[in-house]
Design an enzyme around this catalytic site. Structure first.
Site, PDB file in Angstrom:
ATOM      1  N   GLU A 289       0.815  -1.221   0.000  1.00 20.05           N
ATOM      2  CA  GLU A 289       0.000   0.000   0.000  1.00 20.05           C
ATOM      3  C   GLU A 289       0.846   1.268   0.000  1.00 20.05           C
ATOM      4  OE1 GLU A 289      -2.590  -0.406   3.430  1.00 20.05           O
ATOM      5  OE2 GLU A 289      -0.949  -0.097   4.828  1.00 20.05           O
ATOM      6  N   ASN A 379      -1.893   4.910  15.476  1.00 18.53           N
ATOM      7  CA  ASN A 379      -2.222   5.394  14.131  1.00 18.53           C
ATOM      8  C   ASN A 379      -3.510   4.762  13.595  1.00 18.53           C
ATOM      9  OD1 ASN A 379       0.209   6.777  14.224  1.00 18.53           O
ATOM     10  ND2 ASN A 379       1.326   5.165  13.148  1.00 18.53           N
TER      11      ASN A 379
END
Lengths: 501, 501
Positions: A289, A379
């Site tokens: 990604e 995160n």
């Protein structure tokens, strides 16, 4: 020469003008995936406007692909008007809002976001703001360094604003492969059978009338700086590499390898860097990604055949190199929507080797990727769940210690589970590697404590485990629930997981 | 007329003769997936042999598709020689061995087993023992009521023994669709684009010389008896059905529905039974791992178009009905290897609606499907992870109370996580339904406590949650770790999750 055409000229506005057009209660779908390809000047102007008026009269929901940079997440968070953020973030100011309960955050598998938007499960998107390198007179938008959620947000938004940047050479056109499957069309397999397959278009087509303003910019993506890998990272990389070679010998990975996915950060970069140097690795494919500077190590070593990603997240130096080679490297990189970079169907079919970072791991192999001490968001899960659950091999890496030894990454019971013992396969710290595949629980515990835990915590972990084996009501996965979080409770009370002498 | 041919005749032996041929240290790969299609007379004869010699000189590893019946799991467990069982079980005697630490059990995603076997991650299979309705003279084996892992075990085994049963009409031939993807062949999508697609063969081809013995049998699968659904199950079904209709109205499920997967047990059966009765449901497709009697309700209502499964697990009455219609229903049922019934690629592509049973659910939506009080194995994760992680919709169902109210299915922190808050979407108890999609954590907690928890536990759960919101170090997913397992600790100490008055 900046790109231009009569349509662009007709829509040109300043960022301040656009900021005045945004609703006070607004849901924004932004381009950007990690600090790559996100809008910068419109958010800044909007934040300025909010500060000059009264922030209490504004309410912002912000959706992006993943995290973004200070110029989007930071400036909007600081207005005090940010109510909701999806699906991933890494800005320290925003993180603080989330963990003090001031901003809602929905931490999502990145492969779920398109469907949740299309199905109206989230507040509707009013405005899409995307960074582009070109907009054609008939509404073709060419994205910059990330694909992320842009195609979906542009489709869903009522109004579109574009930051037309001249920071990248126009040859960036053609890097993207925009393809999104229809959600309810039975019978359609995603036609990606090799990492390099291009199955979509290099642009996103939007109705011209939705484009309400274009602003010219020259602001670069927030540069990510890479530290040279420390000795822990290098040791982790060494363990991973020798394990991969062992798997090839065993015939579980073919000699030509399988495509690699690797998470963001120093450990992942160290692994790629070590692969570049190691003569037994060659012809590497990435299906991931995010690509970071470490991909250049592979290119320099002549080992990268092709890399599919949703974002190019380079350092300043890395970006310069990318620009210099932007024509030649078009055959090496494909930028895909996160729906495709993270799609379970493709991940399982290609048989990826997934390498992600863990925050903490428990003795049975459950992994926490998101929550510090079980309650504060770091995160987000990002793509780690998409990749872990469906890859050929799932590897989790972490240094065995944090906070100068006051935190052990190996704990009796993780304070949050993002990847459970059924799906995690390989745990690696600088101490060693535990192969948990086909191990019953107590065997896993022994492996993790002996191979992965830091020696300074091994006796404490063994003490817990032996106590559990002796006194647990069930002996399949022995635990003493009243002591399961004892490491965390001690840290919260004293600042260290170690007992006071 | 029993099936016969010269090859079968040449291999006929008694179960006792075959039992004598099995090694003392043996890894058995058995047919069977839930009590359907597993070998019965050879295990019994082997157990008799072990008892007549000394059990200490025997050591058995038993692999099957999922759980099996008493005649396999029960009799071998009782020999005291069972060392390892994979990947799922539900036999009470065996469960007790596992939870007292006497037998190792590896609880696996059912879609992982083929690869783990092929890649040699588990002790090698010596002997495959499968139930069949026919064996051709050139080594084509026709399975009975389940597919499970049989194709893989037959391939891996050095020697094959077959229980040739005459309990089913020979028309069962043709129900199976045996297809297994090569693991490392890039570029091959699994060619199933509709539930009804047949892509393989109705038999498993084996080398003749591996077949060492065939025994004729007439022992039926252990009959599963179905209780009429109780009021809790019916209320859960009602909540699920009205939710599905809501989703259709919202356009998130197409009018012609999506294929359903449903887990084993009374709740799942109640949902299908209610769908059969409800006039707004019609044209139902199933893509699941086990079909039970409830599928007849759909057939009777004229609503079942097609059902793909890895096993037909019927009651005695259900089996009789199946036999009476076995010719006609060949177009309605497809029996697939569990690699395919549970394959992430196909599950995501078809967009299933997955309905599985939870053991316990915590306030943030994490689900425990396997571990009683965090340490004792119930049955295993089975296919619930395969389906939950990749389906269009993932629904978890459980009554809000167990043990006459001494256990709340809703707890502050689940004692084991099999499906985490990122992947679970809908939680249903008889009290109500919580739609967790696109909800930040604190909103999820409110929904689950208010909609799903039993009123007798709501105040206790709210007290925990409010305490956590107030005093948790992080406010994203508030928890007080020292009290997170307080419900479980109380149950272990006093036999009830309720505080003493």
């Amino acid at each position: 020469m900046p790109v231009t055409n009569p349509f662009i000229e007709s829509k040109l506005k300043t960022a301040d003008e656009i900021a005045l057009l945004l609703p006070r209660e607004v849901t924004i779908g932004a381009s950007g995936f990690t600090p790559a390809g996100y809008p910068k000047v419109i958010p800044k102007a909007f934040a300025k406007r909010i500060e000059s008026e009264s922030s209490k009269t504004f309410s912002i929901n912000l959706y992006a692909g993943a995290s973004t940079g200070e110029e989007l997440d930071g400036v909007l968070a600081k207005t005090g008007a940010l109510r909701l953020r999806i699906p991933y973030q890494s800005n320290s100011y925003l993180r603080n809002l989330i963990n003090t309960g001031k901003t809602d955050f929905i931490d999502m598998h990145l492969s779920h976001v398109v469907k949740y938007i299309e199905h109206g499960l989230l507040p509707e998107i009013d405005v899409a703001i995307v960074e582009a390198i070109d907009v054609s007179s008939d509404g073709k938008i060419y994205l910059t360094t990330s694909s992320g959620m842009s195609a979906t947000y542009l489709k869903a938004a009522k109004e579109i604003y574009i930051e037309l940047t001249d920071i990248h050479p126009i040859e960036l056109k053609g890097y993207h492969d925009i393809y999104l499957p229809d959600h309810h069309s039975k019978g359609l397999a995603i036609p990606i059978h090799n990492v390099e397959d291009r199955v979509g278009l290099p642009y996103i087509q939007v109705p011209l009338e939705k484009i309400k303003g274009i602003v010219r910019t020259s602001v670069p993506d927030a540069a990510v700086e890479f530290k040279a890998p420390d000795s822990d990272c290098l040791q982790i990389a060494e363990h991973v590499l020798s394990f991969l070679q062992h798997e090839i010998k065993k015939g579980r990975i073919p000699k030509e390898y399988l495509p690699f996915q690797n998470g963001v950060g120093n450990i992942a970069n160290a692994v790629l860097g070590s692969m570049a140097k190691d003569s037994s690795f060659h012809e590497i494919q990435m299906y991931t990604e995010v690509l970071q500077d470490s991909v250049f190590d592979l290119i320099d070593a002549g080992k990268l055949t092709v890399a599919s990603t949703s974002a190019l997240t380079f350092s300043q130096k890395g970006l310069k190199r990318f620009h210099e080679n932007i024509g030649e490297w078009k055959s090496k990189f494909i930028i895909r929507p996160q729906e495709i970079s993270n799609h379970p169907e493709v991940i399982r079919r290609l048989g990826l080797i997934a390498m992600n970072t863990a925050l903490e791991v428990d003795i049975y192999g459950n992994v926490n990727s998101t929550h510090v001490m079980g309650t504060s968001m770091m995160n987000g899960i990002g793509g780690s769940g998409d990749f872990t659950r469906n890859s050929h091999l799932s590897i989790f890496m972490t240094p065995s210690l944090a906070k100068k030894g006051d935190i052990s990454a190996i704990v009796p019971f993780v304070s949050h589970v993002d990847h459970n013992e059924h799906s995690t396969m390989i745990i690696v710290t600088e101490q060693g590697l535990a192969d948990l595949r086909a191990c019953p629980p107590k065997k896993r515990a022994e492996l993790i404590i002996q191979k992965c835990a830091h020696p300074s915590y091994r006796p404490l972990l063994m003490e817990y485990f032996e106590d559990a084996v002796q006194n647990s009501p069930g002996k399949h996965s022995p635990h003493i629930l009243s002591k399961a979080f004892s490491f965390h409770e001690r840290f919260i009370a004293t600042g260290s997981m170690k007992p006071r002498a």
